[in-house]
Design an enzyme around this catalytic site. Structure first.
Site, mmCIF file in Angstrom:
data_model
loop_
_atom_site.group_PDB
_atom_site.id
_atom_site.type_symbol
_atom_site.label_atom_id
_atom_site.label_comp_id
_atom_site.label_asym_id
_atom_site.label_seq_id
_atom_site.Cartn_x
_atom_site.Cartn_y
_atom_site.Cartn_z
ATOM 1 N N SER A 1 40.619 66.865 -1.144
ATOM 2 C CA SER A 1 40.474 65.734 -2.055
ATOM 3 C C SER A 1 39.186 65.746 -2.862
ATOM 4 O O SER A 1 39.138 65.145 -3.940
ATOM 5 C CB SER A 1 40.567 64.424 -1.270
ATOM 6 O OG SER A 1 39.538 64.336 -0.299
ATOM 7 N N HIS B 1 47.386 64.305 -1.326
ATOM 8 C CA HIS B 1 47.053 64.533 -2.737
ATOM 9 C C HIS B 1 48.003 65.532 -3.394
ATOM 10 O O HIS B 1 47.612 66.234 -4.338
ATOM 11 C CB HIS B 1 45.612 65.017 -2.861
ATOM 12 C CG HIS B 1 44.600 63.935 -2.631
ATOM 13 N ND1 HIS B 1 44.182 63.083 -3.627
ATOM 14 C CD2 HIS B 1 43.959 63.543 -1.501
ATOM 15 C CE1 HIS B 1 43.296 62.230 -3.131
ATOM 16 N NE2 HIS B 1 43.144 62.488 -1.844
ATOM 17 N N LYS C 1 48.959 56.761 -3.059
ATOM 18 C CA LYS C 1 48.458 57.548 -4.184
ATOM 19 C C LYS C 1 49.600 57.738 -5.193
ATOM 20 O O LYS C 1 49.968 56.805 -5.871
ATOM 21 C CB LYS C 1 47.872 58.859 -3.687
ATOM 22 C CG LYS C 1 46.706 58.645 -2.703
ATOM 23 C CD LYS C 1 45.978 59.909 -2.392
ATOM 24 C CE LYS C 1 44.984 59.734 -1.249
ATOM 25 N NZ LYS C 1 44.057 58.608 -1.354
#
Length: 393
Positions: free
Chosen positions: A182, A210, A241
């Site tokens: 990340s 991610h 996310k």
């Protein structure tokens, strides 16, 4: 008693500020989007993990509103007592199918998901081998377990193999890695990791927070990108996310692993169920992902444009093609000042410094989104150039 403690804490806080490591929290007055409103006015948002721009998507918002009427606000309990609704089971089944795993279990966050895996699956006779740059939640989860702990240098396959050789006496071995790191945007070499796991009879776990939603041909993350969806034993991830941006996490894994987590995983057994409104909205996100090819293409185009323009302008950006584009600064105070100058120029970014990243490697982590326009990206690059000059003056 607290008077002396307070003085110590104030001293520590003063030291953090003096080192340029203090992390202020900005208040936004609008939904999460490509542009948000802060105290200084409307600014372009380049620091959210809103990769596909779904955090304020009208269909996701509508699904959430409908879910409030149908399912209520919250569960007020943990699942094994009285907290499972049809919407939770449907989301788990959909995530399992999407990620190519046998079963899925929902958590209140991916931090909790990672915190609940290791002590449930591994014991003192086992070994866990972790990438050196893995997320803090993985590090903390490993600490909770009684397994032997080993670490290999970031994406260093030779070092990983050495750790596997040194742990051949273990009953079980689990290799764990972020799918995408990340702070750097680097992608783990999962195919090679799976090859080593096969050779040394180890399991593989990937935190793909991610990546899921936008990495890989179908947005199924780094296992799909590397063609190893059937070779990864445990996938953890977040709903906070690319998958809508709210909160919540999951473990998608072999059926027996998920079954044991339901019985023994402490963050699952002792935390309230995921809010039904989030579960329902996440189902709508999965619907949208079936036809989200254009969003992924736009995200990739924005990422390529930003990385190219910033490199041409002489900025130091870590190599790669992920939507995380770290602009390396080095000094923590300078990174914080750079972020302030960018905010004055209408671009909302954050300076990252120790302990989030190693000392001396402060950076501004730019997050590209499909919600950004080409003009937004070009304006951000121009702001960086202008802020850099102001920092020198």
């Amino acid at each position: 008693m607290y008077a002396s403690v307070r003085d110590d804490l104030r001293t520590t806080l003063d030291e953090i500020r003096a080192a340029g490591l203090y992390k202020p929290e900005r208040v936004i007055g609008t939904p999460q989007s490509a542009s948000v409103s802060v105290a200084s006015g409307d600014v372009l948002n380049f620091c959210a993990n809103n990769y596909l721009g779904l955090a304020d998507h009208p269909e996701v918002v509508a699904a959430a509103k409908e879910a409030l009427d149908r399912w209520g606000y919250g569960m007020a309990s943990v699942r094994f007592i009285c907290g499972t609704q049809d919407v939770h089971k449907e989301l788990e089944a959909r995530l399992s199918a999407f990620l190519g795993q046998e079963d899925t279990i929902l958590y209140s966050s991916c931090f909790d998901a990672n915190g609940g895996v290791f002590e449930t699956v591994l014991g003192p006779e086992d070994a866990v081998i972790s990438d050196a740059l893995n997320h803090a939640s993985i590090i903390d989860g490993i600490r909770l377990s009684k397994a032997r702990r080993h670490r290999y240098a970031n994406r260093d396959l030779a070092d990983l193999e050495q750790q596997l050789k040194q742990t051949q006496d273990a009953r079980r071995r689990l290799i764990v890695t972020d799918g995408v790191f990340s702070m750097d945007g680097y992608v783990a070499p999962l195919a090679e990791i799976c090859d080593l796991a096969d050779r040394y009879d180890a399991m593989v776990m990937v935190d793909d927070s991610h990546a899921v939603g936008f990495v890989g041909p179908g947005g199924r993350g780094t296992p799909e990108l590397h063609g190893v969806m059937d070779r990864v034993d445990i996938i953890t991830g977040t709903l906070g996310k690319a998958l809508g941006g709210a909160s919540g996490g999951y473990v998608a894994a072999r059926a027996e692993i998920v079954a044991l987590l339901r019985q023994r995983s402490r963050p699952y057994l002792f935390s309230n169920s995921l809010a039904p409104v989030i579960a329902a909205a996440s189902l709508k996100v999965l619907d949208l992902l079936e036809s989200a090819g254009d969003l992924r293409e736009r995200l990739n185009a924005n990422t390529a444009l930003f990385r190219t323009k910033m490199t041409e302008a002489g900025f130091d950006i870590l190599p790669g093609d992920h939507a995380i584009a770290p602009v390396m600064i080095g000094d923590a105070a300078e990174a914080g000042r750079m972020a302030e100058l960018l905010l004055e120029r209408g671009v909302y970014v954050i300076g990252f410094s120790y302990p989030v990243v190693p000392m001396g490697q402060a950076r501004i982590r730019v997050q590209l989104s499909a919600a950004h326009s080409t003009e937004d990206v070009e304006r951000a690059v121009a702001a960086f150039i202008d802020a850099r000059q102001a920092l020198k003056d």
